[in-house]
Enzyme design. Structure first.
Site, PDB file in Angstrom:
ATOM      1  N   GLY A  37       0.834  -1.209   0.000  1.00  0.00           N
ATOM      2  CA  GLY A  37       0.000   0.000   0.000  1.00  0.00           C
ATOM      3  C   GLY A  37       0.861   1.248   0.000  1.00  0.00           C
ATOM      4  N   ASP A  55       0.584  -4.679  11.186  1.00  0.00           N
ATOM      5  CA  ASP A  55       0.447  -5.897  10.386  1.00  0.00           C
ATOM      6  C   ASP A  55      -0.740  -6.725  10.893  1.00  0.00           C
ATOM      7  OD1 ASP A  55       2.600  -7.630   8.504  1.00  0.00           O
ATOM      8  OD2 ASP A  55       1.056  -8.790   9.552  1.00  0.00           O
ATOM      9  N   SER A  80      -2.598 -11.878  -5.233  1.00  0.00           N
ATOM     10  CA  SER A  80      -2.054 -12.319  -6.505  1.00  0.00           C
ATOM     11  C   SER A  80      -1.945 -13.833  -6.565  1.00  0.00           C
ATOM     12  CB  SER A  80      -0.668 -11.694  -6.696  1.00  0.00           C
ATOM     13  OG  SER A  80       0.022 -12.379  -7.710  1.00  0.00           O
ATOM     14  N   SER A 120     -13.227 -14.512  -6.261  1.00  0.00           N
ATOM     15  CA  SER A 120     -13.792 -15.433  -7.245  1.00  0.00           C
ATOM     16  C   SER A 120     -12.841 -16.588  -7.522  1.00  0.00           C
ATOM     17  CB  SER A 120     -14.066 -14.692  -8.546  1.00  0.00           C
ATOM     18  OG  SER A 120     -12.864 -14.140  -9.043  1.00  0.00           O
ATOM     19  N   TYR A 143      -3.367 -19.115  -3.329  1.00  0.00           N
ATOM     20  CA  TYR A 143      -4.150 -17.903  -3.046  1.00  0.00           C
ATOM     21  C   TYR A 143      -5.625 -18.250  -2.862  1.00  0.00           C
ATOM     22  CZ  TYR A 143      -6.484 -13.427  -4.029  1.00  0.00           C
ATOM     23  OH  TYR A 143      -7.281 -12.316  -3.975  1.00  0.00           O
ATOM     24  N   ARG A 211     -13.491 -12.151 -18.561  1.00  0.00           N
ATOM     25  CA  ARG A 211     -13.597 -11.879 -17.132  1.00  0.00           C
ATOM     26  C   ARG A 211     -14.809 -10.986 -16.871  1.00  0.00           C
ATOM     27  NH1 ARG A 211     -10.409 -15.355 -17.100  1.00  0.00           N
ATOM     28  NH2 ARG A 211      -8.357 -15.473 -16.132  1.00  0.00           N
ATOM     29  N   ARG A 271      -1.004 -17.711 -19.837  1.00  0.00           N
ATOM     30  CA  ARG A 271      -0.246 -17.735 -18.587  1.00  0.00           C
ATOM     31  C   ARG A 271      -0.634 -18.995 -17.819  1.00  0.00           C
ATOM     32  NH1 ARG A 271      -1.234 -12.357 -15.101  1.00  0.00           N
ATOM     33  NH2 ARG A 271      -2.993 -13.612 -14.411  1.00  0.00           N
ATOM     34  N   ASP A 274      -4.011 -19.794 -15.590  1.00  0.00           N
ATOM     35  CA  ASP A 274      -5.138 -18.911 -15.924  1.00  0.00           C
ATOM     36  C   ASP A 274      -6.404 -19.719 -16.135  1.00  0.00           C
ATOM     37  OD1 ASP A 274      -4.039 -16.417 -15.817  1.00  0.00           O
ATOM     38  OD2 ASP A 274      -3.611 -16.270 -17.960  1.00  0.00           O
TER      39      ASP A 274
HETATM   40  C1  UD2 Z   1      -7.957 -12.143 -10.693  1.00  0.00           C
HETATM   41  C2  UD2 Z   1      -7.484 -11.392  -9.469  1.00  0.00           C
HETATM   42  C3  UD2 Z   1      -6.966 -12.330  -8.429  1.00  0.00           C
HETATM   43  C4  UD2 Z   1      -7.960 -13.420  -8.135  1.00  0.00           C
HETATM   44  C5  UD2 Z   1      -8.387 -14.091  -9.448  1.00  0.00           C
HETATM   45  C6  UD2 Z   1      -9.512 -15.070  -9.227  1.00  0.00           C
HETATM   46  C7  UD2 Z   1      -6.662  -9.231 -10.206  1.00  0.00           C
HETATM   47  C8  UD2 Z   1      -5.451  -8.416 -10.476  1.00  0.00           C
HETATM   48  N1  UD2 Z   1      -6.409 -10.492  -9.844  1.00  0.00           N
HETATM   49  O1  UD2 Z   1      -6.892 -12.785 -11.335  1.00  0.00           O
HETATM   50  O2  UD2 Z   1      -6.690 -11.599  -7.241  1.00  0.00           O
HETATM   51  O3  UD2 Z   1      -9.057 -12.885  -7.436  1.00  0.00           O
HETATM   52  O4  UD2 Z   1      -8.901 -13.121 -10.350  1.00  0.00           O
HETATM   53  O5  UD2 Z   1      -9.520 -16.029 -10.236  1.00  0.00           O
HETATM   54  O6  UD2 Z   1      -7.794  -8.791 -10.265  1.00  0.00           O
HETATM   55  N2  UD2 Z   1      -3.408 -10.824 -18.906  1.00  0.00           N
HETATM   56  C9  UD2 Z   1      -2.966 -10.446 -20.158  1.00  0.00           C
HETATM   57  N3  UD2 Z   1      -1.993  -9.481 -20.232  1.00  0.00           N
HETATM   58  C10 UD2 Z   1      -1.455  -8.896 -19.111  1.00  0.00           C
HETATM   59  C11 UD2 Z   1      -1.938  -9.291 -17.845  1.00  0.00           C
HETATM   60  C12 UD2 Z   1      -2.911 -10.267 -17.775  1.00  0.00           C
HETATM   61  O7  UD2 Z   1      -3.406 -10.957 -21.187  1.00  0.00           O
HETATM   62  O8  UD2 Z   1      -0.592  -8.024 -19.264  1.00  0.00           O
HETATM   63  C13 UD2 Z   1      -4.461 -11.847 -18.849  1.00  0.00           C
HETATM   64  C14 UD2 Z   1      -4.170 -12.965 -17.873  1.00  0.00           C
HETATM   65  O9  UD2 Z   1      -3.356 -13.937 -18.450  1.00  0.00           O
HETATM   66  C15 UD2 Z   1      -5.604 -13.450 -17.587  1.00  0.00           C
HETATM   67  C16 UD2 Z   1      -6.450 -12.167 -17.667  1.00  0.00           C
HETATM   68  O10 UD2 Z   1      -5.659 -11.217 -18.386  1.00  0.00           O
HETATM   69  O11 UD2 Z   1      -6.018 -14.331 -18.598  1.00  0.00           O
HETATM   70  C17 UD2 Z   1      -6.783 -11.567 -16.326  1.00  0.00           C
HETATM   71  O12 UD2 Z   1      -5.589 -11.475 -15.580  1.00  0.00           O
HETATM   72  P1  UD2 Z   1      -5.484 -10.658 -14.205  1.00  0.00           P
HETATM   73  O13 UD2 Z   1      -4.116 -10.888 -13.674  1.00  0.00           O
HETATM   74  O14 UD2 Z   1      -5.944  -9.263 -14.389  1.00  0.00           O
HETATM   75  O15 UD2 Z   1      -6.583 -11.327 -13.269  1.00  0.00           O
HETATM   76  P2  UD2 Z   1      -6.869 -12.872 -12.919  1.00  0.00           P
HETATM   77  O16 UD2 Z   1      -8.217 -13.174 -13.492  1.00  0.00           O
HETATM   78  O17 UD2 Z   1      -5.735 -13.768 -13.236  1.00  0.00           O
END
Ligand code: UD2
Length: 308
Positions: A37, A55, A80, A120, A143, A211, A271, A274
């Site tokens: 933060g 903390d 994350s 989620s 996570y 998403r 990734r 994912d």
């Molecule tokens: C989100 C939440 C995580 C958790 C999860 C639940 C965020 C940042 N993270 O993860 O905390 O709650 O949902 O399942 O909200 N991507 C790209 N290019 C980039 C970055 C990401 O294509 O530069 C893709 C990534 O591979 C994924 C999608 O975008 O397919 C969403 O990625 P994210 O990191 O924003 O969020 P997510 O769904 O992994």
């Protein structure tokens, strides 16, 4: 006037809660260890709120933070999936032990209700859409396990100790003050930051991954409703999202349109870990909490981009 404690208060979602609750006239105690933060997120408010650097795993600091408080909003976490995969043990402390410590401090202090930032991620790879809260959790990443186990501790504290609890399962939240700088940052913050600087972002996969991108104003509203909802809401888990899904290609196009960006994304392989699609059924939050989507995906993007 209610007295509230917000953990993770200097972070993205926590700071939005601090701003809204302070504007509503609540007595705000903001708690953060400043590991990720940033106090700049609370700028302009420092004389109106109490800030404690501490903390969530520290018994003394959390007991002191909960003293005299009506409502706790527990947002502190290392939010994350990839970080939890890289360091399961290091993330378990803040994400799970920290929640248990906060619950213990809250019940000891006689807090009226404890609202928690769940995720989620609980749904894992279950292909069924939309995601409903009565589906059996299938956490995959450390996570996700930490967030689901936290929900179980919440329900235990509700049943065993009578502490009123509400768990809000956030879907992909975006908005300003979200840190775009790391490879772990949310995809929209990352796209906007790169594309505003004229750089092409990377899409992992074919771009048809989708998403339920949810603007942070909806999350703030859900948290305010969570403390006002009748006691029957206690012990429950609620999806907080829009109920619509947007693909990465659509998100890229929408940002391009608003920014007048003419480049193309780079496509790289998906990734690891994912999930393909995510979208929420939000009817439980609507029925029990009175939640409504106040800011759509498009409105949220415009709000965010206007500030850049
Ligand atoms: C989100 C939440 C995580 C958790 C999860 C639940 C965020 C940042 N993270 O993860 O905390 O709650 O949902 O399942 O909200 N991507 C790209 N290019 C980039 C970055 C990401 O294509 O530069 C893709 C990534 O591979 C994924 C999608 O975008 O397919 C969403 O990625 P994210 O990191 O924003 O969020 P997510 O769904 O992994």
């Amino acid at each position: 006037m209610s007295r509230v404690l917000i953990t993770g208060a200097a972070g993205f979602i926590g700071s939005h809660l601090v701003h809204s609750l302070a504007a509503e006239g609540a007595q705000v105690r903001a708690f953060d260890n400043l590991s990720s933060g940033n106090l700049e997120n609370l700028s302009g408010l420092r004389d109106r709120i109490e800030f404690i650097e501490g903390d969530v795993q520290d018994p003394d600091a959390t007991m002191a933070a909960c003293r005299g408080v009506d409502y706790v909003f527990h947002e502190a976490a290392i939010p994350s999936v990839p970080k939890s995969v890289a360091d399961p043990i290091g993330t378990d402390g803040p994400n799970l032990k920290g929640t248990l410590q906060m619950l213990e401090a809250a019940r000891t202090a006689g807090v009226k209700r404890f609202v928690f930032a769940a995720s989620s991620a609980a749904y894992g790879n279950n292909p069924e859409l939309p995601k409903r809260e009565d589906m059996i959790p299938e956490p995959v990443s450390p996570y996700a396990v930490q967030k689901v186990a936290s929900e179980l501790y919440m329900s235990s504290y509700a049943q065993v100790f009578g502490l009123e609890t509400v768990a809000l399962r956030y879907f992909n939240i975006f908005g300003d003050r979200q840190d775009p700088s790391s490879q772990y940052s949310g995809v929209l913050a990352r796209f906007i930051s790169l594309m505003s600087g004229g750089e092409c972002p990377t899409i992992f996969g074919d771009g048809e991954t989708s998403r339920d991108f949810t603007h942070v104003d909806n999350v703030v509203q859900a948290n305010l409703l969570a403390v006002r909802a009748p006691s029957k809401a206690s012990g429950g888990v609620y999806n907080i999202a829009t109920g619509h899904r947007v693909t990465l290609n659509q998100a890229f196009d929408a940002i391009s349109r608003v920014l007048g960006f003419e480049g193309r994304p780079n496509y790289l392989p998906e990734r690891e870990g994912d999930i393909r699609h995510s979208v929420a059924d939000i009817s439980r939050a609507q029925d029990v909490l009175g939640y409504r989507v106040s800011v759509s995906f498009e409105e949220g993007l415009e709000k965010m981009l206007r500030r850049d």
